[in-house]
Design an enzyme around this catalytic site. Structure first.
Site, mmCIF file in Angstrom:
data_model
loop_
_atom_site.group_PDB
_atom_site.id
_atom_site.type_symbol
_atom_site.label_atom_id
_atom_site.label_comp_id
_atom_site.label_asym_id
_atom_site.label_seq_id
_atom_site.Cartn_x
_atom_site.Cartn_y
_atom_site.Cartn_z
ATOM 1 N N TRP A 47 -3.271 -2.651 -1.453
ATOM 2 C CA TRP A 47 -2.840 -3.863 -1.795
ATOM 3 C C TRP A 47 -3.583 -4.724 -0.652
ATOM 4 C CZ3 TRP A 47 0.172 -8.252 0.210
ATOM 5 C CH2 TRP A 47 0.355 -9.235 -0.878
ATOM 6 N N ASN B 42 -1.455 2.196 6.135
ATOM 7 C CA ASN B 42 -0.709 1.161 5.682
ATOM 8 C C ASN B 42 -0.409 0.077 6.928
ATOM 9 O OD1 ASN B 42 -0.607 2.197 3.179
ATOM 10 N ND2 ASN B 42 1.685 2.535 3.114
ATOM 11 N N GLY B 43 -0.299 -0.859 6.688
ATOM 12 C CA GLY B 43 0.047 -1.957 7.964
ATOM 13 C C GLY B 43 -1.124 -2.864 8.316
ATOM 14 N N GLU C 78 8.815 -13.884 -11.995
ATOM 15 C CA GLU C 78 7.888 -12.911 -11.563
ATOM 16 C C GLU C 78 7.156 -12.253 -12.477
ATOM 17 O OE1 GLU C 78 10.006 -10.496 -7.910
ATOM 18 O OE2 GLU C 78 11.519 -11.078 -9.387
ATOM 19 N N ARG D 210 4.846 0.094 -6.193
ATOM 20 C CA ARG D 210 4.609 -0.610 -4.969
ATOM 21 C C ARG D 210 3.739 -1.930 -5.041
ATOM 22 N NH1 ARG D 210 6.583 2.674 -0.379
ATOM 23 N NH2 ARG D 210 5.461 1.420 0.935
ATOM 24 N N HIS E 77 20.678 -35.853 -9.148
ATOM 25 C CA HIS E 77 19.958 -36.313 -7.883
ATOM 26 C C HIS E 77 18.289 -36.021 -8.065
ATOM 27 C CE1 HIS E 77 23.813 -36.997 -6.272
ATOM 28 N NE2 HIS E 77 24.281 -35.745 -6.653
ATOM 29 N N GLU F 23 18.380 -16.325 -9.327
ATOM 30 C CA GLU F 23 18.025 -14.871 -9.774
ATOM 31 C C GLU F 23 17.313 -15.130 -11.215
ATOM 32 O OE1 GLU F 23 17.136 -12.490 -8.106
ATOM 33 O OE2 GLU F 23 17.353 -11.030 -9.510
ATOM 34 N N LYS G 121 13.365 -13.786 -11.645
ATOM 35 C CA LYS G 121 13.035 -12.936 -12.647
ATOM 36 C C LYS G 121 12.046 -13.628 -13.692
ATOM 37 C CE LYS G 121 14.182 -9.985 -10.716
ATOM 38 N NZ LYS G 121 14.662 -9.771 -9.529
ATOM 39 N N CYS H 150 0.898 -1.319 -0.048
ATOM 40 C CA CYS H 150 -0.041 -0.121 0.077
ATOM 41 C C CYS H 150 0.837 1.288 -0.126
ATOM 42 C CB CYS H 150 -0.945 -0.004 1.235
ATOM 43 S SG CYS H 150 -1.821 -1.228 1.483
ATOM 44 N N LYS I 292 6.253 -4.217 -4.395
ATOM 45 C CA LYS I 292 7.718 -3.807 -4.310
ATOM 46 C C LYS I 292 8.394 -3.793 -2.786
ATOM 47 C CE LYS I 292 11.512 -2.135 -5.914
ATOM 48 N NZ LYS I 292 12.353 -3.040 -6.572
HETATM 49 C C1 F6R Z 1 12.386 -9.969 -6.646
HETATM 50 C C2 F6R Z 1 12.283 -8.926 -5.600
HETATM 51 C C3 F6R Z 1 12.042 -9.541 -4.138
HETATM 52 C C4 F6R Z 1 12.624 -8.790 -3.146
HETATM 53 C C5 F6R Z 1 12.388 -9.152 -1.670
HETATM 54 C C6 F6R Z 1 13.160 -8.370 -0.705
HETATM 55 O O1 F6R Z 1 12.660 -9.258 -7.894
HETATM 56 O O2 F6R Z 1 12.241 -7.895 -5.859
HETATM 57 O O3 F6R Z 1 12.212 -10.632 -4.098
HETATM 58 O O4 F6R Z 1 14.308 -8.965 -3.528
HETATM 59 O O5 F6R Z 1 10.973 -8.743 -1.593
HETATM 60 O O6 F6R Z 1 13.120 -6.950 -0.735
HETATM 61 P P1 F6R Z 1 13.958 -5.905 -0.396
HETATM 62 O O7 F6R Z 1 15.371 -5.835 -1.053
HETATM 63 O O8 F6R Z 1 13.543 -4.597 -0.387
HETATM 64 O O9 F6R Z 1 14.182 -6.426 1.284
#
Ligand code: F6R
Length: 609
Positions: free
Chosen positions: A76, A102-103, A489, A27, A505, A482, A486, A2, A604
């Site tokens: 959100w 938020n929260g 996601e 976000r 394995h 990674e 990506k 949010c 985000k």
């Molecule tokens: C993936 C991504 C998430 C963040 C994770 C941690 O692209 O962005 O996996 O890496 O939510 O977020 P931070 O780095 O803000 O603690």
């Protein structure tokens, strides 16, 4: 997650609020709303909509919302479905109190039950109880009413409130969910991060937990929960509006991928010492004696940041010889982690607001570890709560999928490892090799970015596949993880990542001509081992895409498709080798017509558990 934006001043609030909401879109959200207080007519108008800000903006075309005080929100969903009734702002019974939050209010069920005898609830949210609590306590002073209301609340909040009968006032309160106040010329902004205010001011005040701010036309007054005044510094932030634009790129994600050669220089600047073959990160705040006593390093993170931390583990063990563990924050906090005063814990985070990572660091601190942060967002909770640490200087990262923060986190972790290593077993010559490799890294990243057109063609070829397997060994295993994350996601294609040696394995059973493999085969000490794993894949006739070192003609003969990247020192390979995988996921998502910057279901900054 949010997002909040609020404004009080001389300008019309609505355009500022809508522009601010657009800045917060990154976000992740599923509905949005705005409320504007018209002091002349003493009315509050509220409009909410499910879906994108564009839908809200469309709805607003049919309204007149004059007024120079207002609040707005992107939601959100957590408590209650994605409906207009559940969208913020929420109001009390009469519509006098307007709240964005938020929260999570953990005891909202009890509060709602208690309040329901006299108050009429219109949503399923936890937030609405706050509006009714403020209504119950309001006796002409909004700040006091908010303070009183919050004494009943358990949970976390970043809260911004207006009251129709206190028309030139906004009250904001923070506990566990960030709020920043932007200081303009006889005007104030309040938001969940700095992005909505960057167009107007770079002077900010970061609220801390337990603080309540009263904003009027002429001043900000900050108090604690006992109504005692707190003096806070106004800070200057160096991010500006330009850094938060797409600058001609089709998406924030692509822009951020291409930002990498520039922002890595910002991470390295002033921190490398060529002569001594070391790095110096002043924020560590430890004497050499304390550094010598560190027996264990724990890197705590989530998601992409945890894969950057994995690279950090290799670096710490190889350069500093200190046993290093990576802990996913949500697991660490509920285990009974063994920590002693010789343990150094780093929180690794782009946002510095990830709820699990923050809670894990608090736990580590409670148990007596040194706790430091490696963070991107200036003034974030992690930066403020740790006893030292380092900003990675990646600039605003607005695409949900993290890219440039990942490479800068890695750079800072390797610099820390070098700094520790030089106090024990790393020679000047070895240290200088690392420093020199860093000095060339930006130019090599630029070269790796030149693969973009070729990577797009490969994405075209593979766009019909439903599964991918990513493989890497050693320091390239986190790269495979990674790359796979990506892909999941932003393109929603199923993918898995494994260390090359782990294939036989189990996962090898998956392979078939319908299951392509993306493998990292760059020239390093595990080249031959990885090559053997690749032969096993070829034998199963799985289509094969390789990330290989420029000039490795053998690789071309091995694979269906090859993406060549410049060679660098093995320790720094993830910084280069991840780039084509970021591009692969990006192009795939674009070709499949996905919302690259705001993928479904993701936020985000994950500020709830
Ligand atoms: C993936 C991504 C998430 C963040 C994770 C941690 O692209 O962005 O996996 O890496 O939510 O977020 P931070 O780095 O803000 O603690």
């Amino acid at each position: 997650m949010c997002g909040i934006v609020g404004y009080i001043g001389k300008k019309e609030a609505l355009p500022i609020l809508i522009k601010g909401l657009r800045r917060l879109e990154y976000r992740g959200y599923d509905s949005a709303g705005v409320a504007v207080l018209d002091a002349d007519n003493v009315t509050v108008k509220r409009v909410r909509a499910v879906g994108k800000i564009d839908t809200l903006a469309e709805k607003l075309k049919a309204e007149t919302m004059a007024g120079t005080v207002g609040i707005a929100h992107t939601r959100w969903a957590t408590h209650g479905g994605v409906t207009e009734d559940n969208a913020h702002p929420h109001t009390d019974c009469s519509g006098a109190v307007t709240v964005v939050h938020n929260g999570i209010i953990e005891n909202y069920r009890e509060l709602k039950k208690r309040l329901s005898t006299k108050h009429v609830f219109k949503s399923e949210t936890d937030t609405e109880v706050i509006a009714h609590l403020i209504e119950a306590h309001y006796k002409g002073d909004l700040r006091l009413a908010v303070e009183m209301a919050l004494t009943h609340v358990q949970g976390t909040y970043g809260l911004v409130v207006m009251h129709r009968d206190s028309p030139r006032k906004i009250v904001a309160a923070r506990l566990g969910s960030p709020l920043v106040i932007g200081v303009g010329d006889k005007e104030y902004y309040v938001a969940s991060d700095t992005s909505p205010m960057l167009a107007y001011t770079q002077q900010v005040i970061f609220l801390d937990d337990g603080e309540i701010a009263e904003l009027t036309d002429s001043e900000v007054k900050i108090v604690n929960h006992h109504d005692q005044k707190i003096d806070k510094h106004t800070e200057q932030i160096d991010w500006d509006e330009a850094a938060a634009q797409t600058n001609g790129f089709a998406h924030f994600m692509l822009k951020e991928i291409f930002d990498q050669p520039t922002v890595i220089k910002d991470a390295l600047r002033g921190r490398l010492q060529v002569e001594e073959g070391t790095a110096h990160l002043g924020g560590l705040n430890m004497t050499e004696e304390q550094m010598h006593k560190v027996r264990r390093v724990i890197l705590i993170a989530c998601g992409t940041a945890s894969y950057a931390a994995m690279v950090g583990k290799y670096a710490f063990e190889r350069l500093a010889g200190i046993p290093t563990e990576i802990d996913v924050a949500s697991e660490f906090r509920y285990r009974d982690p063994i920590i002693d005063p010789h343990t150094l814990v780093f929180g690794v985070s782009q946002s510095g607001e990830t709820a699990d990572t923050l809670a894990a660091l608090r736990e580590a601190k409670r148990k007596g570890a040194y706790v430091r942060g490696i963070v991107n967002v200036v003034g974030s909770t992690m930066a403020r709560e740790t006893d030292g640490g380092t900003y990675i200087h990646a600039g605003p990262e607005l695409a949900v999928a993290s890219t440039k923060a990942y490479t800068n986190l890695i750079a800072v972790l390797i610099m820390y490892a070098l700094q520790f290593g030089r106090t024990n077993r790393v020679t000047v010559a070895t240290g200088q090799r690392v420093v020199n490799a860093f000095l060339e890294i930006s130019e090599k990243m630029t070269r790796a970015l030149k693969t973009s057109a070729a990577v797009r063609q490969i994405a075209e070829k593979y766009r019909g596949y439903k599964n991918f397997l990513f493989l890497g060994r050693g320091i390239n295993y986190p790269v495979a993880l990674e790359g796979s994350l990506k892909m999941k996601e932003i393109s929603y294609i199923h993918s898995e990542a494994y260390p090359g040696g782990e294939m036989k394995h189990g996962p090898i059973a998956l392979l078939s001509p319908e299951f392509p493999v993306v493998a990292i085969l760059t020239k390093n000490q595990l080249y031959d081992k990885m090559r053997s794993n690749i032969e096993e894949i070829r034998a199963r006739k799985a289509p094969l895409i390789l990330i290989a070192t420029e000039g490795d003609e053998d690789a071309r003969a091995l694979a269906d498709d090859v993406i060549f990247v410049p060679q660098t020192m093995e320790l720094l390979e993830p910084i280069i080798n991840t780039i084509p995988l970021q591009l692969f996921a990006y192009h795939m998502a674009v070709l499949l017509g996905k919302d690259v910057d705001r993928p479904r279901n993701l936020a985000k900054s994950v500020t709830v558990e």
